[in-house]
Design an enzyme around this catalytic site. Structure first.
Site, PDB file in Angstrom:
ATOM      1  N   TRP A 176       0.829  -1.212   0.000  1.00 57.85           N
ATOM      2  CA  TRP A 176       0.000   0.000   0.000  1.00 57.85           C
ATOM      3  C   TRP A 176       0.862   1.260   0.000  1.00 57.85           C
ATOM      4  CZ3 TRP A 176      -4.262  -0.534  -2.205  1.00 57.85           C
ATOM      5  CH2 TRP A 176      -5.031  -1.688  -2.036  1.00 57.85           C
ATOM      6  N   ASP A 216      -2.266   6.586   6.181  1.00 62.95           N
ATOM      7  CA  ASP A 216      -3.288   5.725   5.576  1.00 62.95           C
ATOM      8  C   ASP A 216      -3.706   4.691   6.614  1.00 62.95           C
ATOM      9  OD1 ASP A 216      -4.812   3.871   4.250  1.00 62.95           O
ATOM     10  OD2 ASP A 216      -3.343   3.449   2.672  1.00 62.95           O
ATOM     11  N   LYS A 230     -12.741  -1.858   5.742  1.00 61.06           N
ATOM     12  CA  LYS A 230     -12.018  -2.709   6.680  1.00 61.06           C
ATOM     13  C   LYS A 230     -12.662  -2.624   8.065  1.00 61.06           C
ATOM     14  CE  LYS A 230      -9.222  -2.943   3.124  1.00 61.06           C
ATOM     15  NZ  LYS A 230      -8.190  -2.079   2.590  1.00 61.06           N
TER      16      LYS A 230
HETATM   17  C1  LIG Z   1      -7.607  -1.539   1.396  1.00 60.80           C
HETATM   18  C2  LIG Z   1      -6.541  -0.530   1.501  1.00 60.80           C
HETATM   19  C3  LIG Z   1      -6.396   0.490   0.544  1.00 60.80           C
HETATM   20  C4  LIG Z   1      -7.249   0.584  -0.691  1.00 60.80           C
HETATM   21  O1  LIG Z   1      -8.558   0.862  -0.411  1.00 60.80           O
HETATM   22  P1  LIG Z   1      -9.609   1.075  -1.609  1.00 60.80           P
HETATM   23  O2  LIG Z   1     -10.806   1.522  -0.883  1.00 60.80           O
HETATM   24  O3  LIG Z   1      -9.755  -0.231  -2.296  1.00 60.80           O
HETATM   25  O4  LIG Z   1      -9.045   2.101  -2.515  1.00 60.80           O
HETATM   26  C5  LIG Z   1      -5.396   1.416   0.734  1.00 60.80           C
HETATM   27  N1  LIG Z   1      -4.584   1.363   1.801  1.00 60.80           N
HETATM   28  C6  LIG Z   1      -4.688   0.395   2.735  1.00 60.80           C
HETATM   29  C7  LIG Z   1      -3.755   0.384   3.901  1.00 60.80           C
HETATM   30  C8  LIG Z   1      -5.669  -0.575   2.611  1.00 60.80           C
HETATM   31  O5  LIG Z   1      -5.787  -1.541   3.538  1.00 60.80           O
END
Ligand SMILES: *Cc1c(COP(=O)(O)O)cnc(C)c1O
Length: 360
Positions: free
Chosen positions: A102, A172, A196
């Site tokens: 990521w 993030d 999540k």
């Molecule tokens: C799932 C995830 C993303 C991507 O999320 P989307 O909603 O699919 O764009 C980005 N960063 C992390 C740490 C993630 O777990």
């Protein structure tokens, strides 16, 4: 029909109580004669739903009035470009920490707009450990420092909040948001894709310090301009109303569980149990340095890869779903977010023990 334990990394399991409430309210939300899905986002009813969700999130995460809370769309990935467009200002460079897949995606996207300075990378150790902050090579004139507190795919998690000095810290938190208490005041911007730990996919929650608003580059698309979104209460256009509503139900559920302090205790116990079992059983392994093991995403391998499909078949038969690891990593991964009951982790451990014994 009974619910399985869904260990998917995202979209992930939601609290059963939340789904039941949504089901009850599906056709007729509190006597309005319509579903939340069918409501005007400008209606008093929806505005009340939206505001309550924001207030509950502010309370849960301890977000002060110095911060705006935005309910945006396009998932966390859209923030990979939204962030540089809004935060670079008159600076040309930004600092990024590379701790896995990521981070790399965020770096690749930011590189379209900025000189990205990778201050530290875990690549050399196979993304099993976080480089000590003492060796980070921060840039002289970075607009912000971006990192990924929890790498959802690798299962690598920071056990500290980096000190970025006067440079705004950007995180993030897609897969770790609300899993434990957090000092929001250390951050310039926090973002989290909802699927999540918060709600349905598509929605992304952005928490931004208000002094960072209003710096978007001229070419920034209106829909990506934090100032515009903040000025319009995240309703510049039609927001993801149903996802917003569901996120609000999840926030209420979290408050009823005792908030993030209570979740932290449960999450710590769930993760500890699973890692202790993996460490204590020769058949399973997790490569991450123990202090950096993720609370939310637990990757593990079996002694023989050839047994993976048999393991997954047996798991499916018991209602332990989506344990297959990410295609880039292989092996297994159990995502055990807030909504995964402790009984789900217990059931997984029981199955793992039995499976290992059968192979002995
Ligand atoms: C799932 C995830 C993303 C991507 O999320 P989307 O909603 O699919 O764009 C980005 N960063 C992390 C740490 C993630 O777990």
């Amino acid at each position: 029909m009974s619910r399985a334990y869904n260990f998917c990394a995202g979209p992930a399991t939601l609290p059963e109580a939340v789904l039941r409430q949504a089901q009850e309210e599906m056709l007729d939300w509190r006597g309005t004669g319509m579903s939340v899905m069918e409501m005007s986002h400008r209606s008093d009813d929806f505005v009340a739903i939206a505001e309550a969700a924001e207030q509950d999130l502010r309370q849960l995460a301890g977000i002060s009035d110095d911060y705006a809370v935005l309910f945006m769309q396009g998932g966390a990935s859209s923030q990979f470009s939204t962030i540089p467009l809004n935060l670079l200002g008159d600076k040309g460079s930004a600092d990024y920490v590379n701790t896995g897949i990521w981070s790399k995606k965020a770096i690749a996207e930011a590189s379209r707009y900025a000189d990205v300075n990778v201050v530290a990378s875990a690549e050399a150790n196979g993304f099993t450990s976080i480089p000590d902050q003492a060796v980070w090579q921060t840039g002289a004139d970075a607009a912000y420092l971006h990192y990924t507190p929890n790498e959802t795919i690798g299962g690598l998690e920071f056990d500290f909040v980096p000190d970025s000095g006067d440079v705004p810290l950007v995180a993030d938190m897609s897969s770790t948001m609300l899993s434990r208490p957090l000092d929001v005041s250390k951050f310039g911007l926090i973002y989290a894709g909802a699927q999540k730990n918060i709600g349905p996919s598509g929605l992304v929650v952005v928490i931004i310090r208000k002094d960072l608003l209003g710096k978007a580059r001229r070419e920034t698309p209106t829909m990506m301009n934090y100032q515009v979104i903040a000025d319009n209460g995240s309703m510049y256009n039609t927001p993801a109303t149903y996802s917003w509503y569901l996120a609000g139900l999840v926030f209420k559920w979290l408050k009823a569980q005792g908030g993030v302090e209570a979740m932290a205790k449960i999450n710590d116990r769930k993760a500890r149990k699973l890692y202790d079992f993996i460490d204590g059983n020769d058949f399973y392994a997790n490569p991450i340095e123990p202090r950096f093991r993720s609370w939310m995403n637990v990757p593990f391998t079996l002694a023989e890869d050839a047994l993976n499909s048999e393991f997954l078949k047996g798991a499916d038969a018991r209602g332990l779903l989506n344990l297959k690891g990410h295609r880039s990593v292989g092996g297994m991964r159990a995502s055990i977010y807030n909504a995964m009951p402790e009984a789900g982790v217990d059931a997984l451990i029981d199955y793992m023990a039995e499976f290992a014994e059968e192979q002995a």
